[in-house]
Design a protein around this motif. Sequence first.
Motif, PDB file in Angstrom:
ATOM      1  N   UNK A 266      -4.990   3.527   6.610  1.00 27.28           N
ATOM      2  CA  UNK A 266      -6.022   3.055   7.531  1.00 27.28           C
ATOM      3  C   UNK A 266      -7.414   3.515   7.104  1.00 27.28           C
ATOM      4  N   UNK A 267      -7.534   4.777   6.735  1.00 27.29           N
ATOM      5  CA  UNK A 267      -8.824   5.313   6.326  1.00 27.29           C
ATOM      6  C   UNK A 267      -9.313   4.658   5.038  1.00 27.29           C
TER       7      UNK A 267
ATOM      8  N   UNK B 134       0.852  -1.185   0.000  1.00 31.44           N
ATOM      9  CA  UNK B 134       0.000   0.000   0.000  1.00 31.44           C
ATOM     10  C   UNK B 134       0.887   1.233   0.000  1.00 31.44           C
ATOM     11  N   UNK B 135       0.675   2.117  -0.974  1.00 27.50           N
ATOM     12  CA  UNK B 135       1.372   3.401  -0.986  1.00 27.50           C
ATOM     13  C   UNK B 135       0.404   4.440  -0.432  1.00 27.50           C
ATOM     14  N   UNK B 136       0.718   4.958   0.741  1.00 21.67           N
ATOM     15  CA  UNK B 136      -0.144   5.894   1.449  1.00 21.67           C
ATOM     16  C   UNK B 136       0.426   7.308   1.342  1.00 21.67           C
ATOM     17  N   UNK B 137      -0.311   8.260   0.793  1.00 28.22           N
ATOM     18  CA  UNK B 137       0.223   9.619   0.664  1.00 28.22           C
ATOM     19  C   UNK B 137       0.582  10.258   1.999  1.00 28.22           C
ATOM     20  N   UNK B 138      -0.250  10.006   3.018  1.00 24.80           N
ATOM     21  CA  UNK B 138      -0.037  10.594   4.345  1.00 24.80           C
ATOM     22  C   UNK B 138      -0.144   9.505   5.418  1.00 24.80           C
ATOM     23  N   UNK B 139       0.339   9.793   6.624  1.00 21.96           N
ATOM     24  CA  UNK B 139       0.225   8.822   7.716  1.00 21.96           C
ATOM     25  C   UNK B 139      -1.207   8.750   8.246  1.00 21.96           C
TER      26      UNK B 139
ATOM     27  N   UNK C  56       3.633   7.701  15.145  1.00 25.42           N
ATOM     28  CA  UNK C  56       3.156   6.884  16.259  1.00 25.42           C
ATOM     29  C   UNK C  56       1.715   6.453  16.032  1.00 25.42           C
ATOM     30  N   UNK C  57       0.919   7.333  15.446  1.00 20.91           N
ATOM     31  CA  UNK C  57      -0.478   6.992  15.160  1.00 20.91           C
ATOM     32  C   UNK C  57      -0.569   5.889  14.120  1.00 20.91           C
TER      33      UNK C  57
ATOM     34  N   UNK D  55      -1.078  -1.718  14.602  1.00 22.13           N
ATOM     35  CA  UNK D  55      -1.118  -2.789  15.597  1.00 22.13           C
ATOM     36  C   UNK D  55      -2.551  -3.249  15.857  1.00 22.13           C
ATOM     37  N   UNK D  56      -3.494  -2.312  15.866  1.00 21.31           N
ATOM     38  CA  UNK D  56      -4.902  -2.682  16.043  1.00 21.31           C
ATOM     39  C   UNK D  56      -5.375  -3.540  14.875  1.00 21.31           C
ATOM     40  N   UNK D  57      -4.916  -3.201  13.674  1.00 23.77           N
ATOM     41  CA  UNK D  57      -5.330  -3.940  12.479  1.00 23.77           C
ATOM     42  C   UNK D  57      -4.557  -5.242  12.292  1.00 23.77           C
ATOM     43  N   UNK D  58      -3.474  -5.398  13.056  1.00 29.47           N
ATOM     44  CA  UNK D  58      -2.662  -6.616  12.931  1.00 29.47           C
ATOM     45  C   UNK D  58      -1.410  -6.436  12.116  1.00 29.47           C
TER      46      UNK D  58
END
Length: 211
Positions: free
Chosen positions: A79-80, A70-75, A125-126, A132-135
């Motif tokens: 997740x979203x 997954x390439x995520x533009x922002x931290x 950190x977020x 971690x919640x998602x595994x």
Amino acid sequence: SRLLVHRPRHGDVAAATGAGPRHERWGSGLSEFVAVGRRLLVKVSEYLEVTKALPIISREALTEGAPFLILSPHPDDETLGLGGLIAQACQAGQKVHVVVLTDGAGSHPRPVQYPPERLVDLRKAEVRAAGEILGLHPAFVRHLDLPDTQAPLEGPQFDAAVRAVSDLLQETGAKALFVTWDRDPHCDHQAAAAIAKAAGVANPAVRLWAY
């Protein structure tokens, strides 16, 4: 009620009101979208109705059951946009890798309690906490730390980001690459899509999916 979506670009400040070229309307079969400046007004009920027509596909069909990137533009975009997919894959023992393109320092301009360096640490950190919640194991998350709102569409930084994503695709054996839609109006989301497309050209066996 209406859903207000801000449509930022490099250095732009959205206009709250306007006319002429700043005020546009789009009509679709199910809904009418009203844009004022770079803000998009959508009736929530109509938006949800549109989503009912979207196709449904299984995780296995999306990813072939193989590792994916997954390439995520922002931290937070990973997740979203794909939190459900990440959770399902991790629960099934499937390897998920995330590359975060920018440092996220532009999310809260000039915050008093969170100067840029502290805000970057908080955003990372977020990502770890959500993962971690998602595994998702923290070792499977990498940060390229490009400046927020300044992800490149060309040039040396763009080429370096393409190489980083391409190298990780090969290292992980990923069969699918997920990235934000190339018509998403956010500048960093568009840059991420361009980087993913270029990395996909270098790895033609990898399937490219937009979210």
